[in-house]
Write an enzyme that holds these catalytic residues in place. Structure first.
Site, PDB file in Angstrom:
ATOM      1  N   HIS A  18      -8.424  -2.117  -6.036  1.00  0.00           N
ATOM      2  CA  HIS A  18      -8.158  -2.146  -7.247  1.00  0.00           C
ATOM      3  C   HIS A  18      -8.890  -3.184  -8.135  1.00  0.00           C
ATOM      4  O   HIS A  18      -9.024  -4.182  -7.756  1.00  0.00           O
ATOM      5  CB  HIS A  18      -6.609  -2.671  -7.469  1.00  0.00           C
ATOM      6  CG  HIS A  18      -5.628  -1.713  -6.723  1.00  0.00           C
ATOM      7  ND1 HIS A  18      -4.675  -1.093  -7.396  1.00  0.00           N
ATOM      8  CD2 HIS A  18      -5.302  -1.678  -5.495  1.00  0.00           C
ATOM      9  CE1 HIS A  18      -3.799  -0.452  -6.617  1.00  0.00           C
ATOM     10  NE2 HIS A  18      -4.148  -0.746  -5.369  1.00  0.00           N
ATOM     11  N   HIS A  31      -8.704   1.971  -0.771  1.00  0.00           N
ATOM     12  CA  HIS A  31      -9.349   1.799  -2.175  1.00  0.00           C
ATOM     13  C   HIS A  31      -9.084   0.300  -2.628  1.00  0.00           C
ATOM     14  O   HIS A  31      -8.369  -0.563  -2.194  1.00  0.00           O
ATOM     15  CB  HIS A  31      -8.506   2.561  -3.220  1.00  0.00           C
ATOM     16  CG  HIS A  31      -6.695   2.481  -2.947  1.00  0.00           C
ATOM     17  ND1 HIS A  31      -6.120   2.982  -2.111  1.00  0.00           N
ATOM     18  CD2 HIS A  31      -6.069   1.840  -3.852  1.00  0.00           C
ATOM     19  CE1 HIS A  31      -4.897   2.769  -2.110  1.00  0.00           C
ATOM     20  NE2 HIS A  31      -4.788   1.865  -3.221  1.00  0.00           N
ATOM     21  N   GLN A  54       0.827  -1.362   0.010  1.00  0.00           N
ATOM     22  CA  GLN A  54       0.122  -0.038   0.181  1.00  0.00           C
ATOM     23  C   GLN A  54       0.897   1.274   0.084  1.00  0.00           C
ATOM     24  O   GLN A  54       1.811   1.311   0.852  1.00  0.00           O
ATOM     25  CB  GLN A  54      -0.931   0.065   1.363  1.00  0.00           C
ATOM     26  CG  GLN A  54      -1.794   1.204   1.139  1.00  0.00           C
ATOM     27  CD  GLN A  54      -2.887   1.148   2.213  1.00  0.00           C
ATOM     28  OE1 GLN A  54      -2.913   0.404   3.247  1.00  0.00           O
ATOM     29  NE2 GLN A  54      -3.721   2.071   2.155  1.00  0.00           N
TER      30      GLN A  54
HETATM   31  P1  5GP Z   1      -1.606   1.037  -3.369  1.00  0.00           P
HETATM   32  O1  5GP Z   1      -0.094   0.877  -3.755  1.00  0.00           O
HETATM   33  O2  5GP Z   1      -1.657   2.187  -2.288  1.00  0.00           O
HETATM   34  O3  5GP Z   1      -2.506  -0.190  -3.342  1.00  0.00           O
HETATM   35  O4  5GP Z   1      -2.389   1.584  -4.789  1.00  0.00           O
HETATM   36  C1  5GP Z   1      -2.012   3.060  -5.280  1.00  0.00           C
HETATM   37  C2  5GP Z   1      -2.375   3.156  -6.764  1.00  0.00           C
HETATM   38  O5  5GP Z   1      -2.552   4.425  -6.973  1.00  0.00           O
HETATM   39  C3  5GP Z   1      -1.195   2.601  -7.684  1.00  0.00           C
HETATM   40  O6  5GP Z   1      -2.032   1.640  -8.254  1.00  0.00           O
HETATM   41  C4  5GP Z   1      -0.790   3.895  -8.401  1.00  0.00           C
HETATM   42  O7  5GP Z   1      -0.427   3.678  -9.564  1.00  0.00           O
HETATM   43  C5  5GP Z   1      -2.002   4.810  -8.164  1.00  0.00           C
HETATM   44  N1  5GP Z   1      -1.668   6.151  -8.154  1.00  0.00           N
HETATM   45  C6  5GP Z   1      -0.728   6.715  -7.779  1.00  0.00           C
HETATM   46  N2  5GP Z   1      -0.829   8.251  -7.685  1.00  0.00           N
HETATM   47  C7  5GP Z   1      -1.855   8.369  -8.683  1.00  0.00           C
HETATM   48  C8  5GP Z   1      -2.424   9.531  -9.254  1.00  0.00           C
HETATM   49  O8  5GP Z   1      -1.756  10.484  -8.817  1.00  0.00           O
HETATM   50  N3  5GP Z   1      -3.545   9.441  -9.699  1.00  0.00           N
HETATM   51  C9  5GP Z   1      -4.155   8.054  -9.860  1.00  0.00           C
HETATM   52  N4  5GP Z   1      -5.165   8.212 -10.539  1.00  0.00           N
HETATM   53  N5  5GP Z   1      -3.407   6.972  -9.511  1.00  0.00           N
HETATM   54  C10 5GP Z   1      -2.359   7.041  -8.679  1.00  0.00           C
END
Ligand code: 5GP
Length: 111
Positions: free
Chosen positions: A100, A98, A92
């Site tokens: 995916h 969120h 994360q």
């Molecule tokens: P996590 O790693 O927290 O599970 O997922 C975060 C997701 O947010 C990643 O898949 C990354 O590509 C996406 N992400 C990072 N920065 C941004 C942004 O500024 N806008 C959008 N739409 N997605 C983002």
């Protein structure tokens, strides 16, 4: 603490919005890991899945409902993955809960 997603929700940062209602926002991932990579989130600032309280559970139901609708809209009901990374050990990076939604190609194994 407000994250990138909190700012997107408040329209302080741009994003490609694919769905919105009063409780949930869904946006395209900026760095997609699959042809279809949508992030579905409650608007309420909840840092991660483990922080969810029972009173927040209806928000998760709403997120899952939206995920089903988006999967149908994008024509990927034959195969997609819906997941959340809980905590940095799971990868994360943005601490606003969120989910995916990944699809549009043969997906690899987990882990
Ligand atoms: P996590 O790693 O927290 O599970 O997922 C975060 C997701 O947010 C990643 O898949 C990354 O590509 C996406 N992400 C990072 N920065 C941004 C942004 O500024 N806008 C959008 N739409 N997605 C983002």
């Amino acid at each position: 603490m407000t994250t990138i997603f909190g700012k997107i929700i408040k329209r302080e940062l741009p994003a490609e919005i694919v769905f919105e209602n009063d409780k949930v926002l869904a946006i395209k991932d900026k760095y997609p890991a699959a042809p279809i990579h949508i992030l579905i989130m409650p608007k309420k600032e909840i840092p991660d899945f483990q922080s969810l309280k029972p009173e927040d559970y209806p928000l998760i139901e709403e997120c899952f409902k939206v995920a089903q609708q988006i999967a149908a809209q994008y024509g990927i009901t034959g195969g997609y993955r819906l997941l959340t990374n809980n905590g940095s050990l799971a990868g994360q990076t943005i601490f606003h809960l969120h989910f995916h939604l990944l699809g549009g190609r043969q997906l690899g194994t987990m882990g």
